[in-house]
Motif scaffolding. Structure first.
Motif, PDB file in Angstrom:
ATOM      1  N   ILE A  90       0.853  -1.181   0.000  1.00 16.10           N
ATOM      2  CA  ILE A  90       0.000   0.000   0.000  1.00 16.10           C
ATOM      3  C   ILE A  90       0.893   1.236   0.000  1.00 16.10           C
ATOM      4  N   VAL A  91       0.698   2.079  -0.997  1.00 15.84           N
ATOM      5  CA  VAL A  91       1.389   3.368  -1.062  1.00 15.84           C
ATOM      6  C   VAL A  91       0.351   4.436  -0.751  1.00 15.84           C
ATOM      7  N   ILE A  92       0.626   5.233   0.257  1.00 21.10           N
ATOM      8  CA  ILE A  92      -0.255   6.348   0.601  1.00 21.10           C
ATOM      9  C   ILE A  92       0.397   7.615   0.056  1.00 21.10           C
ATOM     10  N   LYS A  93      -0.187   8.151  -1.014  1.00 23.04           N
ATOM     11  CA  LYS A  93       0.363   9.341  -1.677  1.00 23.04           C
ATOM     12  C   LYS A  93      -0.105  10.622  -0.997  1.00 23.04           C
ATOM     13  N   HIS A  94      -1.407  10.697  -0.721  1.00 17.11           N
ATOM     14  CA  HIS A  94      -1.982  11.909  -0.129  1.00 17.11           C
ATOM     15  C   HIS A  94      -3.002  11.520   0.928  1.00 17.11           C
ATOM     16  N   MET A  95      -3.060  12.301   1.992  1.00 13.29           N
ATOM     17  CA  MET A  95      -4.101  12.174   3.008  1.00 13.29           C
ATOM     18  C   MET A  95      -4.398  13.582   3.484  1.00 13.29           C
ATOM     19  N   GLU A  96      -5.586  14.045   3.185  1.00  8.39           N
ATOM     20  CA  GLU A  96      -5.988  15.397   3.570  1.00  8.39           C
ATOM     21  C   GLU A  96      -6.874  15.336   4.807  1.00  8.39           C
ATOM     22  N   VAL A  97      -6.643  16.231   5.742  1.00 10.82           N
ATOM     23  CA  VAL A  97      -7.476  16.367   6.933  1.00 10.82           C
ATOM     24  C   VAL A  97      -8.302  17.632   6.740  1.00 10.82           C
ATOM     25  N   LEU A  98      -9.616  17.462   6.801  1.00 10.60           N
ATOM     26  CA  LEU A  98     -10.535  18.560   6.516  1.00 10.60           C
ATOM     27  C   LEU A  98     -11.450  18.809   7.705  1.00 10.60           C
ATOM     28  N   PRO A  99     -11.974  20.006   7.859  1.00 12.82           N
ATOM     29  CA  PRO A  99     -12.831  20.320   8.998  1.00 12.82           C
ATOM     30  C   PRO A  99     -14.101  19.460   9.005  1.00 12.82           C
ATOM     31  N   PRO A 100     -14.629  19.192  10.199  1.00 11.42           N
ATOM     32  CA  PRO A 100     -15.841  18.361  10.316  1.00 11.42           C
ATOM     33  C   PRO A 100     -17.006  18.837   9.453  1.00 11.42           C
ATOM     34  N   VAL A 101     -17.084  20.138   9.177  1.00  8.62           N
ATOM     35  CA  VAL A 101     -18.183  20.673   8.370  1.00  8.62           C
ATOM     36  C   VAL A 101     -18.168  20.089   6.954  1.00  8.62           C
ATOM     37  N   LEU A 102     -17.017  19.612   6.480  1.00  7.18           N
ATOM     38  CA  LEU A 102     -16.931  19.029   5.138  1.00  7.18           C
ATOM     39  C   LEU A 102     -17.247  17.536   5.108  1.00  7.18           C
ATOM     40  N   LEU A 103     -17.466  16.924   6.267  1.00  8.77           N
ATOM     41  CA  LEU A 103     -17.727  15.486   6.289  1.00  8.77           C
ATOM     42  C   LEU A 103     -19.001  15.109   5.533  1.00  8.77           C
ATOM     43  N   ALA A 104     -20.083  15.807   5.766  1.00 10.49           N
ATOM     44  CA  ALA A 104     -21.354  15.463   5.099  1.00 10.49           C
ATOM     45  C   ALA A 104     -21.231  15.536   3.580  1.00 10.49           C
ATOM     46  N   PRO A 105     -20.647  16.609   3.002  1.00 11.56           N
ATOM     47  CA  PRO A 105     -20.501  16.624   1.545  1.00 11.56           C
ATOM     48  C   PRO A 105     -19.585  15.510   1.013  1.00 11.56           C
ATOM     49  N   ILE A 106     -18.532  15.192   1.773  1.00  9.60           N
ATOM     50  CA  ILE A 106     -17.623  14.123   1.336  1.00  9.60           C
ATOM     51  C   ILE A 106     -18.345  12.784   1.336  1.00  9.60           C
ATOM     52  N   LEU A 107     -19.097  12.514   2.386  1.00 11.52           N
ATOM     53  CA  LEU A 107     -19.820  11.243   2.452  1.00 11.52           C
ATOM     54  C   LEU A 107     -20.922  11.186   1.395  1.00 11.52           C
ATOM     55  N   ALA A 108     -21.575  12.306   1.129  1.00 16.49           N
ATOM     56  CA  ALA A 108     -22.593  12.341   0.073  1.00 16.49           C
ATOM     57  C   ALA A 108     -21.954  12.022  -1.275  1.00 16.49           C
ATOM     58  N   TRP A 109     -20.769  12.557  -1.514  1.00 17.91           N
ATOM     59  CA  TRP A 109     -20.034  12.273  -2.744  1.00 17.91           C
ATOM     60  C   TRP A 109     -19.672  10.789  -2.807  1.00 17.91           C
ATOM     61  N   ALA A 110     -19.117  10.253  -1.719  1.00 18.02           N
ATOM     62  CA  ALA A 110     -18.678   8.857  -1.696  1.00 18.02           C
ATOM     63  C   ALA A 110     -19.826   7.896  -1.981  1.00 18.02           C
ATOM     64  N   THR A 111     -20.997   8.189  -1.460  1.00 20.59           N
ATOM     65  CA  THR A 111     -22.123   7.270  -1.651  1.00 20.59           C
ATOM     66  C   THR A 111     -22.669   7.302  -3.075  1.00 20.59           C
ATOM     67  N   GLN A 112     -22.233   8.248  -3.891  1.00 24.07           N
ATOM     68  CA  GLN A 112     -22.633   8.289  -5.302  1.00 24.07           C
ATOM     69  C   GLN A 112     -21.737   7.423  -6.186  1.00 24.07           C
ATOM     70  N   LEU A 113     -20.592   7.006  -5.661  1.00 24.34           N
ATOM     71  CA  LEU A 113     -19.636   6.222  -6.442  1.00 24.34           C
ATOM     72  C   LEU A 113     -19.960   4.736  -6.357  1.00 24.34           C
ATOM     73  N   SER A 114     -19.621   4.000  -7.395  1.00 22.07           N
ATOM     74  CA  SER A 114     -19.724   2.541  -7.339  1.00 22.07           C
ATOM     75  C   SER A 114     -18.757   2.057  -6.269  1.00 22.07           C
ATOM     76  N   TYR A 115     -19.174   1.056  -5.510  1.00 23.04           N
ATOM     77  CA  TYR A 115     -18.377   0.604  -4.361  1.00 23.04           C
ATOM     78  C   TYR A 115     -18.254  -0.910  -4.393  1.00 23.04           C
TER      79      TYR A 115
END
Length: 177
Positions: free
Chosen positions: A123-148
């Protein structure tokens, strides 16, 4: 089972904190190598054996993170393939702080079809961004739109929020975007 099934089993174990599934994916003497290219997250450079890999990637990981979505970017490996490389994307939240995290990198899988399981994972970890809690809902909404758990760069491009917070991940996964 084939390599694609073992990868899916690993993702289910990690994302849903189900350590008992790891023995269905990894051989008892499997090896994990980690190349962490960011100071935001840390893992041991090497773990030997399914039990040690489970401790690092499921038990320890699960104590720190929740709302985990791990995606392999690209096509599933074919049934006959024993080696597979792909980019990955992860979104999750930190249990202690509520901060959102988004990361990406590369997987390299080596299976042993005769022994029926994954022999080595890099496993190569290239990037890991830490974002404020206020961005969690939009990120999760985006993730649930992707094929999984298998998705394509085109899906990521269509659904990824156009926010500067995602810039490094966007450049890595979508270099032409």
């Amino acid at each position: 089972m084939a390599l694609a099934n073992w990868i899916e089993t690993y993702i289910a174990a990690k994302d849903h904190n189900r350590p008992h599934l790891m023995a269905q994916a990894f051989l008892p003497d499997a090896e994990l190598q980690m190349d962490v290219q960011t100071g935001i997250i840390s893992f041991p450079a090497q773990s030997l054996g399914e039990a040690a890999i489970t401790q690092v990637l499921v038990r320890d990981f699960g104590t720190k993170y929740e709302n985990v979505y791990t995606f392999c970017v690209g096509e599933r490996p074919q049934a006959h393939e024993a080696n597979y490389r792909c980019q990955w994307l992860v979104v999750m939240s930190d249990k202690a702080t509520g901060e959102a995290r988004i990361g990406c990198g590369e997987y390299e899988w080596v299976a042993d079809a005769e022994r029926v399981g994954v022999q080595r994972l890099i496993i190569v970890i290239k990037h890991m961004e830490v974002l404020p809690p206020v961005l969690l809902a939009p990120i999760l909404a985006w993730a649930t739109q992707l094929s999984y758990p298998w998705t394509h760069a085109t899906q990521i491009a269509v659904h990824m929020p156009n926010d500067p917070a995602y810039a490094a991940v966007r450049r890595y996964l979508l270099p032409t975007a």
